[in-house]
Design an enzyme around this catalytic site. Structure first.
Site, PDB file in Angstrom:
ATOM      1  N   ILE A  48      22.792  91.774  14.432  1.00  0.00           N
ATOM      2  CA  ILE A  48      23.134  91.928  13.021  1.00  0.00           C
ATOM      3  C   ILE A  48      22.917  90.617  12.255  1.00  0.00           C
ATOM      4  CG2 ILE A  48      24.795  93.806  13.313  1.00  0.00           C
ATOM      5  CD1 ILE A  48      26.946  91.531  13.228  1.00  0.00           C
ATOM      6  N   GLU A  68      35.978  82.410  13.734  1.00  0.00           N
ATOM      7  CA  GLU A  68      34.578  82.631  14.127  1.00  0.00           C
ATOM      8  C   GLU A  68      34.005  83.815  13.366  1.00  0.00           C
ATOM      9  OE1 GLU A  68      32.015  81.745  15.585  1.00  0.00           O
ATOM     10  OE2 GLU A  68      32.336  80.708  17.479  1.00  0.00           O
ATOM     11  N   ASP A  69      32.711  83.784  13.146  1.00  0.00           N
ATOM     12  CA  ASP A  69      32.064  84.954  12.546  1.00  0.00           C
ATOM     13  C   ASP A  69      31.952  86.086  13.566  1.00  0.00           C
ATOM     14  OD1 ASP A  69      30.265  83.481  14.068  1.00  0.00           O
ATOM     15  OD2 ASP A  69      28.579  83.729  12.705  1.00  0.00           O
ATOM     16  N   ASP A  93      30.410  87.531  20.718  1.00  0.00           N
ATOM     17  CA  ASP A  93      29.331  88.348  21.277  1.00  0.00           C
ATOM     18  C   ASP A  93      29.434  88.284  22.801  1.00  0.00           C
ATOM     19  OD1 ASP A  93      26.551  88.970  22.175  1.00  0.00           O
ATOM     20  OD2 ASP A  93      26.098  89.057  20.036  1.00  0.00           O
ATOM     21  N   ARG A 130      21.939  84.603   6.072  1.00  0.00           N
ATOM     22  CA  ARG A 130      23.342  84.172   5.993  1.00  0.00           C
ATOM     23  C   ARG A 130      23.975  84.454   4.636  1.00  0.00           C
ATOM     24  NH1 ARG A 130      24.567  81.097  10.472  1.00  0.00           N
ATOM     25  NH2 ARG A 130      22.981  79.636  11.148  1.00  0.00           N
ATOM     26  N   LYS A 162      31.837  92.246  19.604  1.00  0.00           N
ATOM     27  CA  LYS A 162      30.979  93.192  20.340  1.00  0.00           C
ATOM     28  C   LYS A 162      31.526  93.337  21.751  1.00  0.00           C
ATOM     29  CE  LYS A 162      26.497  91.900  18.224  1.00  0.00           C
ATOM     30  NZ  LYS A 162      25.175  91.301  18.517  1.00  0.00           N
TER      31      LYS A 162
HETATM   32  N1  HPA Z   1      23.520  88.169  14.936  1.00  0.00           N
HETATM   33  C1  HPA Z   1      23.445  86.878  14.565  1.00  0.00           C
HETATM   34  N2  HPA Z   1      23.981  85.884  15.257  1.00  0.00           N
HETATM   35  C2  HPA Z   1      24.633  86.201  16.390  1.00  0.00           C
HETATM   36  C3  HPA Z   1      24.751  87.538  16.840  1.00  0.00           C
HETATM   37  C4  HPA Z   1      24.149  88.578  16.073  1.00  0.00           C
HETATM   38  O1  HPA Z   1      24.210  89.797  16.394  1.00  0.00           O
HETATM   39  N3  HPA Z   1      25.458  87.479  17.987  1.00  0.00           N
HETATM   40  C5  HPA Z   1      25.758  86.178  18.219  1.00  0.00           C
HETATM   41  N4  HPA Z   1      25.254  85.387  17.274  1.00  0.00           N
HETATM   42 MG    MG Z   2      29.404  81.566  15.125  1.00  0.00          MG
END
Ligand code: HPA
Ligand code: MG
Length: 179
Positions: free
Chosen positions: A157, A103-104, A107, A169, A135
């Site tokens: 972010i 995952e990127d 959150d 992106r 986070k």
């Molecule tokens: N930025 C962009 N996409 C996201 C974020 C964020 O901080 N948190 C969850 N998806």
């Molecule tokens: Mg994602």
């Protein structure tokens, strides 16, 4: 610090690319050691993961691994009140396998918790989570994250795969929203 404007908002560089790349390399070293001999399937979550997955998996360099990409699509069902997301693109039989979700960002934790549930339902034997960004202060679900690149504050972010309404992106650095 370098700034960009995306739509109506200003963002300022907070994690330059060389810091990201160093964090990704550290993750890769740990993952390679842990996953050696386990024939893992890396399940990379689009769209946000594309840059991170490419950099990470080049460094993990396992010869007995597979890489696949999935997406979570909003479910157009009757339960419109519930945030049910359908997992699309998973064609592999994952029964009994070691699955590493890539995952990127983690959150609130809702997305990753949902994914873990769906991967569990499909019979994976062992599920690990690798996220570039985490986070901890935003977390609302009890989820275990196995590999983290950067722990970050609860700010919005963009960059390195993450977007603001479709933009940002493709940026190589990570930027934080300027209030
Ligand atoms: N930025 C962009 N996409 C996201 C974020 C964020 O901080 N948190 C969850 N998806
Ligand atoms: Mg994602």
């Amino acid at each position: 610090m370098k700034r960009v404007k995306l739509w109506d908002k200003e963002f300022e560089v907070s994690y330059p690319n060389q810091q990201i790349v160093a964090a990704v390399k550290d993750m890769a070293v740990k993952m390679k050691k842990d996953l050696e001999g386990k024939e893992p399937l890396f399940l990379c979550v689009l769209n946000g993961c594309f840059m991170f997955a490419a950099d990470l998996l080049k460094e993990v360099e396992l010869t007995d691994a597979e890489v696949s990409f999935v997406k979570l699509a909003s479910y157009e069902g009757t339960q419109t009140t519930e945030n049910i997301k359908q997992l699309i693109g998973l064609n592999e039989d994952i029964k009994g396998r070691t699955v590493v979700i890539v995952e990127d960002i983690v959150d609130s934790g809702f997305t990753i918790a949902n994914l873990i549930d769906q991967v569990t339902e499909r019979g994976a034997a062992d599920i690990k989570v690798a996220t570039l960004l985490y986070k901890p202060k935003a977390l609302k679900k009890d989820v275990t994250v196995d590999y983290v690149g950067l722990e970050i504050p609860n700010d919005f972010i963009v960059g390195y795969g993450l977007d603001y309404d479709g933009r940002g992106r493709n940026l190589k650095d990570i930027y934080t929203l300027v209030p």
